[in-house]
Every structure is written in C-alpha cells, then in structure tokens.
Design a protein around this motif. Structure first.
Motif, PDB file in Angstrom:
ATOM      1  N   ASP A   8       0.841  -1.209   0.000  1.00  7.43           N
ATOM      2  CA  ASP A   8       0.000   0.000   0.000  1.00  7.43           C
ATOM      3  C   ASP A   8       0.874   1.257   0.000  1.00  7.43           C
ATOM      4  N   THR A   9       1.939   1.246   0.796  1.00  4.90           N
ATOM      5  CA  THR A   9       2.870   2.386   0.844  1.00  4.90           C
ATOM      6  C   THR A   9       3.533   2.575  -0.510  1.00  4.90           C
ATOM      7  N   LEU A  10       3.946   1.499  -1.153  1.00  3.44           N
ATOM      8  CA  LEU A  10       4.572   1.553  -2.482  1.00  3.44           C
ATOM      9  C   LEU A  10       3.587   2.092  -3.512  1.00  3.44           C
ATOM     10  N   ASP A  11       2.359   1.655  -3.401  1.00  2.00           N
ATOM     11  CA  ASP A  11       1.308   2.137  -4.305  1.00  2.00           C
ATOM     12  C   ASP A  11       1.085   3.645  -4.126  1.00  2.00           C
ATOM     13  N   ASN A  12       1.069   4.104  -2.879  1.00  5.08           N
ATOM     14  CA  ASN A  12       0.922   5.548  -2.603  1.00  5.08           C
ATOM     15  C   ASN A  12       2.118   6.333  -3.137  1.00  5.08           C
ATOM     16  N   LEU A  13       3.317   5.779  -2.996  1.00  5.49           N
ATOM     17  CA  LEU A  13       4.535   6.434  -3.497  1.00  5.49           C
ATOM     18  C   LEU A  13       4.441   6.641  -5.000  1.00  5.49           C
ATOM     19  N   ILE A  14       3.971   5.614  -5.691  1.00  5.20           N
ATOM     20  CA  ILE A  14       3.829   5.718  -7.157  1.00  5.20           C
ATOM     21  C   ILE A  14       2.715   6.700  -7.502  1.00  5.20           C
ATOM     22  N   ALA A  15       1.632   6.658  -6.754  1.00  2.00           N
ATOM     23  CA  ALA A  15       0.514   7.561  -7.028  1.00  2.00           C
ATOM     24  C   ALA A  15       0.911   9.021  -6.820  1.00  2.00           C
ATOM     25  N   CYS A  16       1.784   9.274  -5.862  1.00  2.00           N
ATOM     26  CA  CYS A  16       2.205  10.654  -5.566  1.00  2.00           C
ATOM     27  C   CYS A  16       3.409  11.096  -6.409  1.00  2.00           C
ATOM     28  N   ALA A  17       3.974  10.165  -7.180  1.00  2.00           N
ATOM     29  CA  ALA A  17       5.154  10.503  -8.012  1.00  2.00           C
ATOM     30  C   ALA A  17       4.741  11.478  -9.107  1.00  2.00           C
ATOM     31  N   TRP A  18       5.710  12.309  -9.580  1.00  2.00           N
ATOM     32  CA  TRP A  18       5.383  13.264 -10.646  1.00  2.00           C
ATOM     33  C   TRP A  18       5.711  12.646 -11.983  1.00  2.00           C
ATOM     34  N   ASN A  19       4.829  12.906 -12.924  1.00  2.00           N
ATOM     35  CA  ASN A  19       4.961  12.348 -14.275  1.00  2.00           C
ATOM     36  C   ASN A  19       6.061  13.069 -15.045  1.00  2.00           C
ATOM     37  N   ILE A  20       6.804  12.297 -15.826  1.00  2.00           N
ATOM     38  CA  ILE A  20       7.836  12.860 -16.697  1.00  2.00           C
ATOM     39  C   ILE A  20       7.167  13.108 -18.043  1.00  2.00           C
ATOM     40  N   PRO A  21       7.204  14.346 -18.501  1.00  2.00           N
ATOM     41  CA  PRO A  21       6.534  14.652 -19.756  1.00  2.00           C
ATOM     42  C   PRO A  21       7.137  13.901 -20.938  1.00  2.00           C
ATOM     43  N   MET A  22       6.274  13.486 -21.847  1.00  2.00           N
ATOM     44  CA  MET A  22       6.606  12.852 -23.111  1.00  2.00           C
ATOM     45  C   MET A  22       7.343  11.521 -22.929  1.00  2.00           C
ATOM     46  N   THR A  23       7.022  10.801 -21.891  1.00  3.35           N
ATOM     47  CA  THR A  23       7.645   9.479 -21.693  1.00  3.35           C
ATOM     48  C   THR A  23       6.597   8.390 -21.727  1.00  3.35           C
ATOM     49  N   GLY A  24       5.369   8.708 -22.060  1.00  2.00           N
ATOM     50  CA  GLY A  24       4.324   7.707 -22.152  1.00  2.00           C
ATOM     51  C   GLY A  24       3.839   7.247 -20.793  1.00  2.00           C
ATOM     52  N   GLY A  25       3.771   8.114 -19.828  1.00  2.00           N
ATOM     53  CA  GLY A  25       3.219   7.789 -18.527  1.00  2.00           C
ATOM     54  C   GLY A  25       4.244   7.378 -17.504  1.00  2.00           C
ATOM     55  N   LYS A  26       5.515   7.540 -17.806  1.00  2.00           N
ATOM     56  CA  LYS A  26       6.545   7.208 -16.821  1.00  2.00           C
ATOM     57  C   LYS A  26       6.592   8.308 -15.786  1.00  2.00           C
ATOM     58  N   CYS A  27       7.002   7.901 -14.580  1.00  2.00           N
ATOM     59  CA  CYS A  27       7.081   8.889 -13.510  1.00  2.00           C
ATOM     60  C   CYS A  27       8.374   8.711 -12.739  1.00  2.00           C
ATOM     61  N   ALA A  28       8.704   9.711 -11.944  1.00  2.00           N
ATOM     62  CA  ALA A  28       9.938   9.684 -11.166  1.00  2.00           C
ATOM     63  C   ALA A  28       9.589   9.423  -9.714  1.00  2.00           C
ATOM     64  N   VAL A  29      10.281   8.441  -9.138  1.00  2.00           N
ATOM     65  CA  VAL A  29      10.103   8.131  -7.722  1.00  2.00           C
ATOM     66  C   VAL A  29      11.461   8.087  -7.070  1.00  2.00           C
ATOM     67  N   SER A  30      11.470   8.165  -5.758  1.00  2.00           N
ATOM     68  CA  SER A  30      12.724   8.097  -5.028  1.00  2.00           C
ATOM     69  C   SER A  30      13.185   6.646  -4.999  1.00  2.00           C
ATOM     70  N   THR A  31      14.318   6.400  -5.587  1.00  2.00           N
ATOM     71  CA  THR A  31      14.836   5.022  -5.618  1.00  2.00           C
ATOM     72  C   THR A  31      15.162   4.532  -4.221  1.00  2.00           C
ATOM     73  N   THR A  32      15.584   5.422  -3.359  1.00  2.00           N
ATOM     74  CA  THR A  32      15.905   5.029  -1.982  1.00  2.00           C
ATOM     75  C   THR A  32      14.648   4.530  -1.277  1.00  2.00           C
ATOM     76  N   GLU A  33      13.548   5.269  -1.460  1.00  2.00           N
ATOM     77  CA  GLU A  33      12.302   4.860  -0.807  1.00  2.00           C
ATOM     78  C   GLU A  33      11.815   3.522  -1.361  1.00  2.00           C
ATOM     79  N   VAL A  34      11.914   3.374  -2.700  1.00  2.00           N
ATOM     80  CA  VAL A  34      11.474   2.115  -3.322  1.00  2.00           C
ATOM     81  C   VAL A  34      12.350   0.967  -2.841  1.00  2.00           C
ATOM     82  N   GLN A  35      13.667   1.178  -2.785  1.00  2.00           N
ATOM     83  CA  GLN A  35      14.569   0.114  -2.325  1.00  2.00           C
ATOM     84  C   GLN A  35      14.303  -0.237  -0.863  1.00  2.00           C
ATOM     85  N   ASP A  36      14.021   0.785  -0.045  1.00  2.00           N
ATOM     86  CA  ASP A  36      13.699   0.521   1.365  1.00  2.00           C
ATOM     87  C   ASP A  36      12.426  -0.333   1.476  1.00  2.00           C
TER      88      ASP A  36
END
Length: 152
Positions: A8-36
């Motif tokens: 659920d926390t990972l899902d929220n992290l992705i939901a709150c991530a900001w979208n990278i324009p012109m990448t087809g829906g890719k977004c930027a997340v904190s790799t440290t948080e995802v790895q944790d």
C-alpha cells in the motif's frame, strides 16, 4: 509492517510521483524509498511465509484430526450396528425357540389331557362294571337269603 501495508505504501509512493513529460506515462520516484520498501518486503516475506505455512499445517492437522474422528465415528457406528443386528438375531432366535417350546408344551398338555381322560374313563367304566357286578351279587345273595328264609 505486513506485506500488504508495504505494498500500500509503495502504491501511494507511485501515485504521488510526478509524471515525466513525453515518456508515455513514466514517472519519477525516489529510488531510496522504493529500495527501502523492497527490503521491507524481503524482510516481511519470511514471516508471512512462515505464518502461511503454519496456517496450512494447522489446517492440515485439523483436517487430519477430523478424518480420524470421522473414521472413529463410522467404525463405532458400524460396531454398534453389528451389535444391534446380533442382538436382534439372538432375540429372534430366542423368540422362535420360546414359541416352539410353548407349542410343544401345548401339544404335550393336550396329549396328557387326552390320555388322562381316557384313563379316568377306563377306571370309571371298570368301577361301574365292578359295582354292577357287586349289585348283582348282592341281589343274588338277597334273593338266596329270601328263598332260604321261605323254605324254613
């Protein structure tokens, strides 16, 4: 934290991530948080798996115990049914034997009554004949005494 909470926390992290324009829906997340979060999942997995295995083992034990109990109940019921059938058979045989004995007793009683009646009838006939003979002898003796009395 449980695996579901981490996911659920990972899902929220992705939901709150900001979208990278012109990448087809890719977004930027904190790799440290995802790895944790991934490390937390790895740490939680063995516990979750152990709990799942314990639940499955408990379920298997319960099923095994239930099967044993069911077999015991069936076995006891079969023994009870056999015992009841045997008792019923013994009772039926005893009733049949008793009925045969009663019929034999009635037959013997009837035969004994018949024999007794014949014997008593024979005794009475003989007694009657003996009495008649005695009466005739008495009459003869009486007549003889009268005859003798008249001649004197």
């Amino acid at each position: 934290m449980t695996i579901n909470e981490i996911l659920d926390t990972l899902d929220n992290l992705i939901a709150c991530a900001w979208n990278i324009p012109m990448t087809g829906g890719k977004c930027a997340v904190s790799t440290t948080e995802v790895q944790d979060l991934i490390n937390d999942i790895r740490l939680a997995l063995p516990t979750e798996i152990k709990q799942s295995k314990m639940i499955v083992a408990d379920r298997n034990d319960i099923i095994s115990d239930a099967k044993k109990e069911a077999k015991k109940i069936i076995s006891d019921a079969e023994k009870q049914a056999k015992r009841l059938l045997l008792e019923d058979s013994v009772v039926k045989q005893a009733q049949k034997k008793a009925n045969q004995m009663i019929a034999k007793a009635h037959s013997q009683s009837k035969e004994l009554r018949k024999t007794t009646n014949e014997y008593v009838e024979n005794l009475l006939t003989n007694a009657e004949d003996a009495l008649l003979k005695s009466i005739q002898n008495l009459k003869s003796a009486h007549l003889e005494i009268k005859r003798i009395s008249k001649t004197k």
